[in-house]
Design a protein around this motif. Structure first.
Motif, PDB file in Angstrom:
ATOM      1  N   GLN A  76      36.986  32.095  47.557  1.00 35.52           N
ATOM      2  CA  GLN A  76      37.874  31.365  46.662  1.00 35.52           C
ATOM      3  C   GLN A  76      38.884  32.339  46.041  1.00 35.52           C
ATOM      4  O   GLN A  76      38.510  33.388  45.518  1.00 35.52           O
ATOM      5  CB  GLN A  76      37.075  30.676  45.553  1.00 35.52           C
ATOM      6  CG  GLN A  76      36.166  29.569  46.050  1.00 35.52           C
ATOM      7  CD  GLN A  76      36.946  28.398  46.642  1.00 35.52           C
ATOM      8  OE1 GLN A  76      37.880  27.882  46.022  1.00 35.52           O
ATOM      9  NE2 GLN A  76      36.572  27.976  47.839  1.00 35.52           N
ATOM     10  N   GLU A  77      40.154  31.984  46.093  1.00 32.47           N
ATOM     11  CA  GLU A  77      41.185  32.848  45.540  1.00 32.47           C
ATOM     12  C   GLU A  77      41.334  32.631  44.031  1.00 32.47           C
ATOM     13  O   GLU A  77      41.127  31.522  43.528  1.00 32.47           O
ATOM     14  CB  GLU A  77      42.524  32.584  46.235  1.00 32.47           C
ATOM     15  CG  GLU A  77      42.507  32.935  47.720  1.00 32.47           C
ATOM     16  CD  GLU A  77      43.837  32.656  48.402  1.00 32.47           C
ATOM     17  OE1 GLU A  77      44.817  32.318  47.692  1.00 32.47           O
ATOM     18  OE2 GLU A  77      43.915  32.781  49.636  1.00 32.47           O
ATOM     19  N   PHE A  78      41.647  33.710  43.312  1.00 32.00           N
ATOM     20  CA  PHE A  78      41.866  33.613  41.869  1.00 32.00           C
ATOM     21  C   PHE A  78      42.899  34.658  41.452  1.00 32.00           C
ATOM     22  O   PHE A  78      43.190  35.594  42.198  1.00 32.00           O
ATOM     23  CB  PHE A  78      40.552  33.812  41.100  1.00 32.00           C
ATOM     24  CG  PHE A  78      40.010  35.217  41.156  1.00 32.00           C
ATOM     25  CD1 PHE A  78      40.248  36.112  40.114  1.00 32.00           C
ATOM     26  CD2 PHE A  78      39.253  35.660  42.238  1.00 32.00           C
ATOM     27  CE1 PHE A  78      39.748  37.416  40.160  1.00 32.00           C
ATOM     28  CE2 PHE A  78      38.749  36.961  42.292  1.00 32.00           C
ATOM     29  CZ  PHE A  78      39.000  37.832  41.244  1.00 32.00           C
ATOM     30  N   LYS A  79      43.445  34.492  40.271  1.00 32.01           N
ATOM     31  CA  LYS A  79      44.453  35.410  39.748  1.00 32.01           C
ATOM     32  C   LYS A  79      43.762  36.482  38.894  1.00 32.01           C
ATOM     33  O   LYS A  79      43.153  36.172  37.869  1.00 32.01           O
ATOM     34  CB  LYS A  79      45.482  34.651  38.918  1.00 32.01           C
ATOM     35  CG  LYS A  79      46.658  35.497  38.452  1.00 32.01           C
ATOM     36  CD  LYS A  79      47.631  34.682  37.616  1.00 32.01           C
ATOM     37  CE  LYS A  79      48.350  33.644  38.457  1.00 32.01           C
ATOM     38  NZ  LYS A  79      49.393  32.935  37.655  1.00 32.01           N
ATOM     39  N   MET A  80      43.835  37.740  39.336  1.00 32.03           N
ATOM     40  CA  MET A  80      43.199  38.836  38.613  1.00 32.03           C
ATOM     41  C   MET A  80      44.223  39.554  37.739  1.00 32.03           C
ATOM     42  O   MET A  80      45.367  39.743  38.129  1.00 32.03           O
ATOM     43  CB  MET A  80      42.580  39.835  39.596  1.00 32.03           C
ATOM     44  CG  MET A  80      41.689  40.866  38.929  1.00 32.03           C
ATOM     45  SD  MET A  80      41.036  42.088  40.108  1.00 32.03           S
ATOM     46  CE  MET A  80      42.482  43.147  40.292  1.00 32.03           C
ATOM     47  N   PHE A  81      43.788  39.957  36.542  1.00 33.10           N
ATOM     48  CA  PHE A  81      44.672  40.600  35.573  1.00 33.10           C
ATOM     49  C   PHE A  81      44.357  42.085  35.434  1.00 33.10           C
ATOM     50  O   PHE A  81      43.200  42.491  35.392  1.00 33.10           O
ATOM     51  CB  PHE A  81      44.534  39.915  34.212  1.00 33.10           C
ATOM     52  CG  PHE A  81      44.832  38.445  34.233  1.00 33.10           C
ATOM     53  CD1 PHE A  81      46.135  37.983  34.144  1.00 33.10           C
ATOM     54  CD2 PHE A  81      43.811  37.520  34.361  1.00 33.10           C
ATOM     55  CE1 PHE A  81      46.422  36.624  34.173  1.00 33.10           C
ATOM     56  CE2 PHE A  81      44.076  36.154  34.391  1.00 33.10           C
ATOM     57  CZ  PHE A  81      45.385  35.704  34.298  1.00 33.10           C
ATOM     58  N   LEU A 134      38.394  41.699  31.661  1.00 30.66           N
ATOM     59  CA  LEU A 134      37.396  41.102  30.774  1.00 30.66           C
ATOM     60  C   LEU A 134      37.716  39.621  30.559  1.00 30.66           C
ATOM     61  O   LEU A 134      36.813  38.801  30.368  1.00 30.66           O
ATOM     62  CB  LEU A 134      37.364  41.842  29.428  1.00 30.66           C
ATOM     63  CG  LEU A 134      36.771  43.259  29.455  1.00 30.66           C
ATOM     64  CD1 LEU A 134      36.961  43.928  28.091  1.00 30.66           C
ATOM     65  CD2 LEU A 134      35.296  43.220  29.838  1.00 30.66           C
ATOM     66  N   TYR A 135      39.012  39.292  30.598  1.00 29.66           N
ATOM     67  CA  TYR A 135      39.409  37.878  30.478  1.00 29.66           C
ATOM     68  C   TYR A 135      38.973  37.112  31.727  1.00 29.66           C
ATOM     69  O   TYR A 135      38.525  35.965  31.626  1.00 29.66           O
ATOM     70  CB  TYR A 135      40.923  37.774  30.278  1.00 29.66           C
ATOM     71  CG  TYR A 135      41.408  36.344  30.193  1.00 29.66           C
ATOM     72  CD1 TYR A 135      41.097  35.546  29.095  1.00 29.66           C
ATOM     73  CD2 TYR A 135      42.162  35.770  31.228  1.00 29.66           C
ATOM     74  CE1 TYR A 135      41.528  34.223  29.025  1.00 29.66           C
ATOM     75  CE2 TYR A 135      42.595  34.462  31.159  1.00 29.66           C
ATOM     76  CZ  TYR A 135      42.271  33.697  30.051  1.00 29.66           C
ATOM     77  OH  TYR A 135      42.683  32.386  29.980  1.00 29.66           O
ATOM     78  N   ASN A 136      39.108  37.748  32.910  1.00 35.73           N
ATOM     79  CA  ASN A 136      38.634  37.111  34.147  1.00 35.73           C
ATOM     80  C   ASN A 136      37.138  36.829  34.074  1.00 35.73           C
ATOM     81  O   ASN A 136      36.652  35.804  34.573  1.00 35.73           O
ATOM     82  CB  ASN A 136      38.902  38.013  35.357  1.00 35.73           C
ATOM     83  CG  ASN A 136      40.355  38.001  35.787  1.00 35.73           C
ATOM     84  OD1 ASN A 136      41.031  39.017  35.728  1.00 35.73           O
ATOM     85  ND2 ASN A 136      40.848  36.854  36.223  1.00 35.73           N
ATOM     86  N   VAL A 137      36.393  37.745  33.439  1.00 36.17           N
ATOM     87  CA  VAL A 137      34.951  37.562  33.276  1.00 36.17           C
ATOM     88  C   VAL A 137      34.686  36.404  32.321  1.00 36.17           C
ATOM     89  O   VAL A 137      33.843  35.544  32.581  1.00 36.17           O
ATOM     90  CB  VAL A 137      34.284  38.849  32.742  1.00 36.17           C
ATOM     91  CG1 VAL A 137      32.795  38.608  32.464  1.00 36.17           C
ATOM     92  CG2 VAL A 137      34.439  39.987  33.742  1.00 36.17           C
ATOM     93  N   LEU A 138      35.426  36.371  31.222  1.00 33.50           N
ATOM     94  CA  LEU A 138      35.225  35.342  30.203  1.00 33.50           C
ATOM     95  C   LEU A 138      35.449  33.939  30.753  1.00 33.50           C
ATOM     96  O   LEU A 138      34.694  33.013  30.436  1.00 33.50           O
ATOM     97  CB  LEU A 138      36.175  35.603  29.027  1.00 33.50           C
ATOM     98  CG  LEU A 138      35.965  34.762  27.767  1.00 33.50           C
ATOM     99  CD1 LEU A 138      34.591  35.019  27.158  1.00 33.50           C
ATOM    100  CD2 LEU A 138      37.056  35.067  26.744  1.00 33.50           C
TER     101      LEU A 138
END
Length: 223
Positions: A76-81, A134-138
């Motif tokens: 699954q694709e996602f936007k990483m920061f 950390l936001y991606n984790v949250l």
């Protein structure tokens, strides 16, 4: 969970995992991720703001946060920061330096990448550029501990054996990151990821997190 030896698409024998994810571990890991990522964002807020200011001072026209599409669990694709550590047009310049790749396999690494900015060299060396994850984790795209999230172009080169590292959520840190990072080749990275997937537990996650702090202070293999 057990391993069996089969040939991958490159006709090389490797360990294929019969994967089963325990619900209890999955729930506890999610609670662990939410609590620690939230605490990390709050505690590190002054540092995050300071880094953002320095990035803006060096390049007032470029964005502070770099976003990139990565491939996560079950492809699954996602936007990483990340904090931007390269020039604004780094992606456009990539094709011109692909032939200077210093690692093998479906991954690009270059020790003296000319696209890296002055502040970028500092935050990459200390892994501070990764803190926005950390936001991606949250929000659940990533976990604190897991395999490095690959780019789509990297996954296109994966064999069935390599794709096993996408069975779980990618992580901010992992067994690869505390085992040499950029000094570890692609195939060894995959082997380390699969070892983690096979042996993972909350205790194992805590050990990797503590070891991550040690590696950050040493700055070994970070570029």
């Amino acid at each position: 969970m057990h391993l069996s030896k089969v040939k991958n698409e490159n006709n090389v024998y490797g360990s294929i995992i019969n994967f089963e994810e325990k619900i209890s571990y999955k729930l506890l890991k999610r609670v662990f991720d939410i609590l620690l990522s939230l605490i990390g964002i709050i505690v590190l807020a002054p540092l995050l703001i300071l880094v953002a200011i320095f990035i803006k001072i060096e390049d007032k026209n470029g964005p502070v946060i770099f976003t990139q599409i990565r491939v996560g669990k079950n492809e699954q694709e996602f936007k990483m920061f990340k904090f931007r550590s390269m020039v604004s047009n780094a992606e456009e310049l990539l094709d011109s330096i692909l032939d200077k790749n210093e690692t093998e396999g479906a991954m690009f690494k270059m020790k003296n990448d000319p696209r890296v900015t002055k502040i970028g060299k500092i935050i990459r060396k200390t892994s501070i550029d990764e803190l926005p994850q950390l936001y991606n984790v949250l929000i659940g795209d990533m976990s604190l501990v897991g395999p490095r999230p690959p780019l789509k172009r990297e996954v296109e080169e994966y064999t069935t054996y390599h794709k096993q590292r996408l069975l779980i959520k990618p992580g901010c840190t992992g067994l690869w990151q505390v085992s040499g990072r950029s000094e570890v080749g692609f195939e060894e990275m995959v082997d380390l990821d699969l070892r983690y997937i096979k042996d993972r537990s909350l205790i194992y996650d805590v050990k990797i997190i503590f070891k991550t702090f040690k590696e950050i202070f040493k700055s070994k293999g970070a570029y």
